[in-house]
Write an enzyme that holds these catalytic residues in place. Sequence first.
Site, PDB file in Angstrom:
ATOM      1  N   HIS A 152      -9.283   1.512  -5.298  1.00  0.00           N
ATOM      2  CA  HIS A 152      -8.410   0.592  -4.561  1.00  0.00           C
ATOM      3  C   HIS A 152      -6.973   1.002  -4.807  1.00  0.00           C
ATOM      4  O   HIS A 152      -6.583   1.232  -5.968  1.00  0.00           O
ATOM      5  CB  HIS A 152      -8.606  -0.857  -5.021  1.00  0.00           C
ATOM      6  CG  HIS A 152      -9.983  -1.359  -4.736  1.00  0.00           C
ATOM      7  ND1 HIS A 152     -10.374  -1.735  -3.473  1.00  0.00           N
ATOM      8  CD2 HIS A 152     -11.064  -1.475  -5.529  1.00  0.00           C
ATOM      9  CE1 HIS A 152     -11.639  -2.088  -3.514  1.00  0.00           C
ATOM     10  NE2 HIS A 152     -12.094  -1.937  -4.745  1.00  0.00           N
ATOM     11  N   ILE A 153      -6.203   1.082  -3.752  1.00  0.00           N
ATOM     12  CA  ILE A 153      -4.803   1.502  -3.870  1.00  0.00           C
ATOM     13  C   ILE A 153      -4.012   0.447  -4.641  1.00  0.00           C
ATOM     14  O   ILE A 153      -3.223   0.760  -5.531  1.00  0.00           O
ATOM     15  CB  ILE A 153      -4.212   1.712  -2.451  1.00  0.00           C
ATOM     16  CG1 ILE A 153      -4.963   2.851  -1.755  1.00  0.00           C
ATOM     17  CG2 ILE A 153      -2.712   1.993  -2.518  1.00  0.00           C
ATOM     18  CD1 ILE A 153      -4.705   2.934  -0.257  1.00  0.00           C
ATOM     19  N   SER A 154      -4.217  -0.801  -4.287  1.00  0.00           N
ATOM     20  CA  SER A 154      -3.496  -1.901  -4.941  1.00  0.00           C
ATOM     21  C   SER A 154      -4.281  -2.383  -6.165  1.00  0.00           C
ATOM     22  O   SER A 154      -5.474  -2.087  -6.304  1.00  0.00           O
ATOM     23  CB  SER A 154      -3.311  -3.060  -3.954  1.00  0.00           C
ATOM     24  OG  SER A 154      -4.569  -3.585  -3.568  1.00  0.00           O
ATOM     25  N   TYR A 160       0.793  -1.235   0.000  1.00  0.00           N
ATOM     26  CA  TYR A 160       0.000   0.000   0.000  1.00  0.00           C
ATOM     27  C   TYR A 160       0.829   1.290   0.000  1.00  0.00           C
ATOM     28  O   TYR A 160       0.252   2.371  -0.042  1.00  0.00           O
ATOM     29  CB  TYR A 160      -0.950   0.002   1.202  1.00  0.00           C
ATOM     30  CG  TYR A 160      -1.895  -1.189   1.206  1.00  0.00           C
ATOM     31  CD1 TYR A 160      -2.848  -1.326   0.206  1.00  0.00           C
ATOM     32  CD2 TYR A 160      -1.808  -2.174   2.187  1.00  0.00           C
ATOM     33  CE1 TYR A 160      -3.704  -2.417   0.185  1.00  0.00           C
ATOM     34  CE2 TYR A 160      -2.659  -3.271   2.183  1.00  0.00           C
ATOM     35  CZ  TYR A 160      -3.604  -3.381   1.175  1.00  0.00           C
ATOM     36  OH  TYR A 160      -4.451  -4.462   1.151  1.00  0.00           O
ATOM     37  N   HIS A 213     -15.416  -6.929  -1.085  1.00  0.00           N
ATOM     38  CA  HIS A 213     -15.486  -8.323  -1.528  1.00  0.00           C
ATOM     39  C   HIS A 213     -16.541  -9.142  -0.780  1.00  0.00           C
ATOM     40  O   HIS A 213     -16.748 -10.303  -1.107  1.00  0.00           O
ATOM     41  CB  HIS A 213     -14.109  -8.981  -1.350  1.00  0.00           C
ATOM     42  CG  HIS A 213     -12.969  -8.076  -1.721  1.00  0.00           C
ATOM     43  ND1 HIS A 213     -12.840  -7.533  -2.975  1.00  0.00           N
ATOM     44  CD2 HIS A 213     -11.932  -7.584  -0.997  1.00  0.00           C
ATOM     45  CE1 HIS A 213     -11.759  -6.761  -3.012  1.00  0.00           C
ATOM     46  NE2 HIS A 213     -11.202  -6.770  -1.815  1.00  0.00           N
ATOM     47  N   ASN A 228     -13.226   3.919  -0.956  1.00  0.00           N
ATOM     48  CA  ASN A 228     -12.377   2.732  -0.899  1.00  0.00           C
ATOM     49  C   ASN A 228     -12.999   1.847   0.183  1.00  0.00           C
ATOM     50  O   ASN A 228     -12.780   2.057   1.378  1.00  0.00           O
ATOM     51  CB  ASN A 228     -10.931   3.084  -0.548  1.00  0.00           C
ATOM     52  CG  ASN A 228     -10.044   1.836  -0.571  1.00  0.00           C
ATOM     53  OD1 ASN A 228     -10.538   0.709  -0.571  1.00  0.00           O
ATOM     54  ND2 ASN A 228      -8.736   2.031  -0.584  1.00  0.00           N
ATOM     55  N   ARG A 247     -10.117 -11.255  -3.944  1.00  0.00           N
ATOM     56  CA  ARG A 247     -10.165  -9.787  -4.093  1.00  0.00           C
ATOM     57  C   ARG A 247     -10.607  -9.365  -5.496  1.00  0.00           C
ATOM     58  O   ARG A 247     -10.780  -8.185  -5.776  1.00  0.00           O
ATOM     59  CB  ARG A 247      -8.788  -9.168  -3.809  1.00  0.00           C
ATOM     60  CG  ARG A 247      -8.318  -9.359  -2.397  1.00  0.00           C
ATOM     61  CD  ARG A 247      -7.029  -8.593  -2.145  1.00  0.00           C
ATOM     62  NE  ARG A 247      -6.314  -9.168  -1.017  1.00  0.00           N
ATOM     63  CZ  ARG A 247      -6.527  -8.835   0.259  1.00  0.00           C
ATOM     64  NH1 ARG A 247      -7.414  -7.914   0.566  1.00  0.00           N
ATOM     65  NH2 ARG A 247      -5.837  -9.423   1.224  1.00  0.00           N
ATOM     66  N   ASP A 270     -26.134  -2.466  -1.137  1.00  0.00           N
ATOM     67  CA  ASP A 270     -27.544  -2.054  -1.085  1.00  0.00           C
ATOM     68  C   ASP A 270     -27.664  -0.576  -0.690  1.00  0.00           C
ATOM     69  O   ASP A 270     -28.467   0.163  -1.264  1.00  0.00           O
ATOM     70  CB  ASP A 270     -28.326  -2.923  -0.098  1.00  0.00           C
ATOM     71  CG  ASP A 270     -28.576  -4.331  -0.628  1.00  0.00           C
ATOM     72  OD1 ASP A 270     -28.441  -4.543  -1.852  1.00  0.00           O
ATOM     73  OD2 ASP A 270     -28.900  -5.223   0.178  1.00  0.00           O
TER      74      ASP A 270
END
EC number: 4.2.1.10
Length: 149
Positions: A101-103, A24, A81, A75, A112, A88
């Site tokens: 998402h950072i990665s 990260y 996941h 994020n 993931r 909802d």
Amino acid sequence: MSRPILVLNGPNLNLLGKREPHIYGHETLADIEADCRRTGEALGLAVDFRQSNAEHVLIDWIHEARETMAGLVINPAGLSHTSVSLMDALSACAFPILEVHISNIHRREEFRHFSYVSRVAAGVICGFGTQGYTLALQRMARLLESAVK
Ligand code: CA2
């Protein structure tokens, strides 16, 4: 006065910069918040930046945002996941939702690769490191601009 953009961060993102820098990076959540504020100012967008480790708190903030915010950058972290409830809550929002998402979640473990949040997001940014947040704000500015035309 126009409504702010809510930038929401899910569980464990408060640990950024303190552990797992190989995944990260070294930036902390406070660094990301400062980047978002700077970018928001340049774009003429007010930024409301929050993090919670609790799913129900994130959901309550999303409900509140329906009446008070112009858009959402999220994020969702691990909840991406797993959480039908978060999806909802998001699906009840009329404003644009951008997922960050950072990665690069597609290079990582199979679990993931799927995100419930992606089903309700206007766009997804992943693998651009912490820069993904400011890229999402730029995209949000463009989406909001074209919505008023
Ligand atoms: O790449 C991302 O931004 C993620 O949303 C981060 C989540 C992960 O569950 C997603 O699959 C991808 C994890 C956030 C926890 O971040 C940590 C940071 C430092 C140390 C430990 C966890």
